[in-house]
Write a protein that holds these residues in place. Structure first.
Motif, PDB file in Angstrom:
ATOM      1  N   ALA A 226       0.684  -1.079  -0.134  1.00  0.00           N
ATOM      2  CA  ALA A 226       0.217  -0.120   0.028  1.00  0.00           C
ATOM      3  C   ALA A 226       0.971   1.231  -0.146  1.00  0.00           C
ATOM      4  N   VAL A 227       0.493   2.298  -0.819  1.00  0.00           N
ATOM      5  CA  VAL A 227       1.419   3.298  -1.029  1.00  0.00           C
ATOM      6  C   VAL A 227       0.509   4.571  -0.951  1.00  0.00           C
ATOM      7  N   ALA A 228       0.993   5.788  -0.309  1.00  0.00           N
ATOM      8  CA  ALA A 228       0.328   7.091  -0.572  1.00  0.00           C
ATOM      9  C   ALA A 228       1.508   8.031  -1.126  1.00  0.00           C
ATOM     10  N   HIS A 229       1.258   9.175  -1.655  1.00  0.00           N
ATOM     11  CA  HIS A 229       1.955  10.170  -2.207  1.00  0.00           C
ATOM     12  C   HIS A 229       1.182  11.561  -2.257  1.00  0.00           C
ATOM     13  N   ALA A 230       1.747  12.690  -1.968  1.00  0.00           N
ATOM     14  CA  ALA A 230       1.368  13.835  -2.320  1.00  0.00           C
ATOM     15  C   ALA A 230       0.719  14.008  -3.457  1.00  0.00           C
ATOM     16  N   PHE A 231       1.353  13.670  -4.388  1.00  0.00           N
ATOM     17  CA  PHE A 231       0.942  13.930  -5.857  1.00  0.00           C
ATOM     18  C   PHE A 231       0.402  12.666  -6.404  1.00  0.00           C
ATOM     19  N   ALA A 232      -0.608  11.962  -5.654  1.00  0.00           N
ATOM     20  CA  ALA A 232      -1.383  10.950  -6.537  1.00  0.00           C
ATOM     21  C   ALA A 232      -2.285  11.665  -7.291  1.00  0.00           C
ATOM     22  N   ARG A 233      -2.620  10.688  -8.388  1.00  0.00           N
ATOM     23  CA  ARG A 233      -3.487  11.271  -9.133  1.00  0.00           C
ATOM     24  C   ARG A 233      -3.981  10.062 -10.462  1.00  0.00           C
ATOM     25  N   GLN A 234      -4.823  10.187 -11.189  1.00  0.00           N
ATOM     26  CA  GLN A 234      -5.474   9.197 -12.048  1.00  0.00           C
ATOM     27  C   GLN A 234      -5.839   7.824 -11.454  1.00  0.00           C
ATOM     28  N   GLY A 235      -6.317   7.836 -10.142  1.00  0.00           N
ATOM     29  CA  GLY A 235      -6.825   6.731  -9.478  1.00  0.00           C
ATOM     30  C   GLY A 235      -5.645   5.940  -8.885  1.00  0.00           C
ATOM     31  N   ARG A 236      -4.430   6.536  -8.979  1.00  0.00           N
ATOM     32  CA  ARG A 236      -3.266   5.852  -8.496  1.00  0.00           C
ATOM     33  C   ARG A 236      -2.208   6.693  -7.468  1.00  0.00           C
ATOM     34  N   SER A 237      -1.740   6.399  -6.618  1.00  0.00           N
ATOM     35  CA  SER A 237      -1.222   7.030  -5.547  1.00  0.00           C
ATOM     36  C   SER A 237       0.128   7.245  -6.144  1.00  0.00           C
ATOM     37  N   VAL A 238       0.812   6.289  -6.944  1.00  0.00           N
ATOM     38  CA  VAL A 238       1.928   6.651  -7.640  1.00  0.00           C
ATOM     39  C   VAL A 238       2.041   6.103  -8.925  1.00  0.00           C
ATOM     40  N   ALA A 239       3.035   6.354  -9.733  1.00  0.00           N
ATOM     41  CA  ALA A 239       3.022   5.774 -11.163  1.00  0.00           C
ATOM     42  C   ALA A 239       3.070   4.472 -11.314  1.00  0.00           C
ATOM     43  N   ALA A 240       4.088   4.109 -10.527  1.00  0.00           N
ATOM     44  CA  ALA A 240       4.265   2.536 -10.743  1.00  0.00           C
ATOM     45  C   ALA A 240       4.939   2.268  -9.396  1.00  0.00           C
ATOM     46  N   VAL A 241       5.174   0.652  -9.078  1.00  0.00           N
ATOM     47  CA  VAL A 241       5.834   0.067  -8.169  1.00  0.00           C
ATOM     48  C   VAL A 241       6.457  -1.190  -8.590  1.00  0.00           C
ATOM     49  N   GLN A 242       7.804  -1.280  -8.485  1.00  0.00           N
ATOM     50  CA  GLN A 242       8.741  -2.194  -8.864  1.00  0.00           C
ATOM     51  C   GLN A 242       8.952  -3.198  -7.753  1.00  0.00           C
ATOM     52  N   PHE A 243       8.585  -4.418  -7.715  1.00  0.00           N
ATOM     53  CA  PHE A 243       8.966  -5.454  -7.037  1.00  0.00           C
ATOM     54  C   PHE A 243      10.199  -6.263  -7.188  1.00  0.00           C
ATOM     55  N   ILE A 244      11.002  -6.488  -6.056  1.00  0.00           N
ATOM     56  CA  ILE A 244      12.262  -7.226  -6.394  1.00  0.00           C
ATOM     57  C   ILE A 244      12.485  -8.301  -5.363  1.00  0.00           C
ATOM     58  N   ALA A 245      12.894  -9.544  -5.839  1.00  0.00           N
ATOM     59  CA  ALA A 245      13.276 -10.434  -5.006  1.00  0.00           C
ATOM     60  C   ALA A 245      14.556 -10.864  -5.285  1.00  0.00           C
ATOM     61  N   SER A 246      15.389 -11.404  -4.273  1.00  0.00           N
ATOM     62  CA  SER A 246      16.945 -11.495  -4.419  1.00  0.00           C
ATOM     63  C   SER A 246      17.236 -12.577  -3.488  1.00  0.00           C
ATOM     64  N   ASP A 247      17.890 -13.632  -4.063  1.00  0.00           N
ATOM     65  CA  ASP A 247      18.585 -14.580  -3.086  1.00  0.00           C
ATOM     66  C   ASP A 247      19.834 -14.379  -2.929  1.00  0.00           C
ATOM     67  N   GLY A 248      20.433 -13.255  -3.251  1.00  0.00           N
ATOM     68  CA  GLY A 248      21.836 -12.524  -2.767  1.00  0.00           C
ATOM     69  C   GLY A 248      22.851 -12.833  -3.786  1.00  0.00           C
ATOM     70  N   VAL A 249      22.234 -13.610  -5.211  1.00  0.00           N
ATOM     71  CA  VAL A 249      23.065 -13.878  -6.436  1.00  0.00           C
ATOM     72  C   VAL A 249      22.302 -13.483  -7.566  1.00  0.00           C
TER      73      VAL A 249
END
Length: 694
Positions: free
Chosen positions: A143-166
């Protein structure tokens, strides 16, 4: 001449990834300089007609996470007055802007000396730490909030990252979704992805990170810009990658009547374990550790094991060492989730100090209080390194008196979809200065706890108080309170009470209903007000309905002058108070003038003005001016107003009736796609917490 406009510009609405051209805005003829505070400008020819608008070019992102430049228009909202005692006099050339100009912005035709940094996104995970992924994908939610939310989205995008260390894998999401909870009946809009784990090492404990791309501003990477791990504030998560199932799950059943600790069996086959139950949780934990060592090679580790309690009442003896875990928690759950109300774990009438593992998850059980002043769940946690998770549980006070240490030192305390039983709320959180209890509550009924760091989608919450740090608890930072229902009919305190320095990580208060009723007479919200001398920035207040009592916001009514500001949009407030230099008779109290001049505000409604005036001016607590789309003296016509202004019985329905006078949100300007009731925030949606008629 033409210029390129990116998505989210206030000059027009575009779809995701759409770039178009529009005629260039004529540079202003009057504004020559943006001042260092970012909300005022120098306008030497102020006696003439005020030029409007100002064209501002600023950096941001699009739905792919690519950096783009946006053209935004900012208007001149008012001439700025002189401080007390000359507050009836206007300055020679200072004007207030409708929104902030930031240090990295370029202003057409004017010098920008603003030192203001772009506001940071504010976020909370809807996953708990140390989850056990048992397939090739795992759903991650933020869940994300931001001062410049618009167009039904709090932010333009979110990138999720998963890492096993390598190896790392990343997935970018630009659309918001929602999740609903049975316990609260509420919904939480958020960004989500089914993270592909197939390229990551089986059995590895992954680090889960995210990069948040705001419409306006700079990218925010959780591992770089949030708290170090572990923390009750926003931080990275750990996730066990058991995509092939080779990690192994050991099952044990407990039946205090028919079970036998000497003959109980642990097995990877639940049916085999169910046939030979143990009599106690401690014995089952001991044998799970032995089974994990022999079968899976995990020595002295009960993690990943599942203890299933048969229907009935269970008390437990301490099993901290027997249930110790390394990668993921030991799980204690009802053998049959359908018997949640009759599968009961109790304190047994005696205290259990230092009794549970430092990583423990309890689900689908009723947790019942039987002793008057006893400790029930306690791992002797002294920091955020411990984790206790309660999921789909019922908390039942059993009509006993409240005792603050019933759930005592458990470290990070994550609750999801939990509710209150027929015996009342045991108020399992506490605020002793000696304990380490740090609550995150998601989709729960009432039971957020007194030391709540984050709450989303919770109903019937009695109050929230920003607590001071202790040696066992870190300071609250970047607090997120979203899509909750707060209701209190008895408190002598504000329902929402914040008095603390709020730095760049900010505070998000979005999508909530706050209801004051009964004998409650203090403010519904007191946010750095009432003689508070703490600086405050990056406060995001969007899409809330606050009824029955006043909102006291960002006062400067003492002898100390500090900077205070907020972004406030699409709210329904009963009354709004903002005291400053004139009230305090202090000429230096100008730090909260961005609030009084409504910088970064739009489309709010104050149903009954302020407590001292219904109009605007230096002496009005409502502020100097009204912002764009601001309305006062509104009759909202709620479905059932049961606040102080209605029947005064509580638990009202604050959806507006059809045909209400509540203003609608301008097309494309909404901060989110959904409200807390799950309604789509689309065309002709209302401001406030509930977007559509009942």
């Amino acid at each position: 001449m033409q210029m390129t406009i990116g998505i989210g510009t206030q000059l027009g609405q575009t779809g995701v990834g759409d770039i178009r051209t529009v005629p260039e805005v004529t540079p202003p003829t009057g504004v020559t300089e943006i001042l260092s505070d970012g909300w005022r400008a120098i306008y030497p020819d102020i006696a003439g007609e005020i030029a409007d608008p100002i064209a501002v070019e600023r950096q941001g992102f699009d739905g792919s996470g690519a950096q783009v430049m946006h053209m935004e228009t900012i208007t001149i909202s008012a001439r700025v007055r002189a401080p007390y005692p000359n507050h009836a006099t206007l300055t020679d050339g200072d004007v207030a802007l409708s929104d902030y100009v930031f240090a990295a912005d370029t202003v057409a035709g004017a010098t920008n000396t603003s030192t203001r940094a772009y506001p940071k996104p504010i976020a909370m995970w809807l996953n708990h730490d140390r989850e056990h992924a048992t397939g090739p994908t795992h759903r991650l939610r933020l869940a994300v909030a931001h001062a410049f939310a618009r167009q039904g989205r709090s932010v333009a995008a979110v990138q999720f990252i998963a890492s096993d260390g390598v190896t790392s894998v990343a997935q970018t999401v630009s659309a918001m979704t929602k999740i609903s909870f049975d316990a609260s009946g509420l919904h939480v809009p958020h960004f989500a992805t089914d993270m592909d784990l197939s390229l990551l090492t089986q059995g590895a404990v992954l680090t889960i990170d995210a990069v948040i791309y705001p419409w306006v501003g700079e990218a925010f990477t959780i591992s770089l810009h949030a708290d170090p791990y572990p923390s009750p504030n926003l931080t990275t998560l750990r996730l066990l990658n058991d995509r092939s199932g080779a990690y192994g799950t050991a099952f044990a059943y407990v039946d205090p009547t028919a079970g036998d600790d000497g003959a109980g069996v642990v097995s990877a086959n639940p049916a085999t374990a169910a046939a030979l139950p143990f009599a106690s949780i401690a014995a089952a934990s001991t044998e799970i550790r032995a089974f994990n060592s022999t079968t899976y090679g995990r020595v002295n580790d009960a993690g990943g094991g599942v203890i299933r309690l048969v229907e009935g009442v269970h008390s437990f003896s301490p099993f901290k060492s027997q249930g110790s875990s390394v990668d993921v928690p030991l799980i204690v759950e009802a053998a049959d989730p359908a018997t949640r109300e009759t599968t009961v774990l109790t304190d047994g009438g005696s205290s259990k100090f230092n009794a549970i593992p430092t990583l423990l998850k309890i689900r689908n059980l009723t947790l019942r209080k039987t002793g008057a002043s006893v400790v029930f769940l306690d791992s002797a946690a002294s920091s955020a390194s411990s984790l206790f998770v309660a999921e789909n549980c019922i908390w039942d006070a059993n009509n006993t008196n409240y005792y603050g240490a019933w759930v005592y030192r458990v470290g990070r305390f994550f609750q999801r979809n939990c509710s209150i039983g027929a015996g009342g709320d045991p108020q399992q959180g506490n605020f002793f200065s000696t304990e380490a209890t740090m609550v995150t509550a998601i989709g729960c009924e009432r039971c957020a706890g007194s030391i709540t760091y984050q709450a989303a989608g919770c109903s019937d919450l009695p109050e929230f108080t920003w607590r001071d740090a202790t040696t066992a608890r870190p300071e609250m930072t970047g607090i997120f309170l979203g899509w909750n229902k707060f209701s209190n009919g008895t408190t002598t305190n504000p329902i929402i009470s914040v008095s603390a320095p709020i730095g760049p990580r900010g505070l998000a208060f979005v999508g909530n209903v706050v209801e004051s009723w009964g004998t409650s007479s203090n403010a519904a919200i007191r946010l750095n007000a009432d003689s508070d001398a703490n600086p405050a920035e990056n406060i995001v207040v969007q899409h809330n309905t606050v009824v029955g009592e006043r909102v006291n916001l960002l006062y400067l009514d003492g002898a100390v002058n500090v900077a205070k500001s907020a972004h406030v949009k699409f709210n329904l407030f009963e009354r709004l108070n903002m005291k400053s230099d004139v009230f305090a008779s202090q000429s230096g109290n100008t730090g909260n003038w961005p609030v009084r001049y409504k910088v970064g505000w739009s489309f709010n409604a104050m149903l009954n003005g302020s407590n001292n005036a219904t109009d605007y001016g230096p002496a009005s607590w409502l502020g100097e001016i009204g912002s764009t789309g601001e309305v006062t003296g509104l009759q909202p016509d709620f479905v059932a107003d049961q606040s102080h202004q209605g029947t005064n019985t509580g638990n009202g329905d604050y959806a507006p009736n059809a045909g209400t006078a509540v203003p609608v949100i301008p097309l494309g300007a909404a901060a989110y796609s959904f409200d807390l009731m799950g309604n789509s925030i689309g065309t002709a949606a209302y401001i406030g917490a509930i977007a559509t008629p009942a």
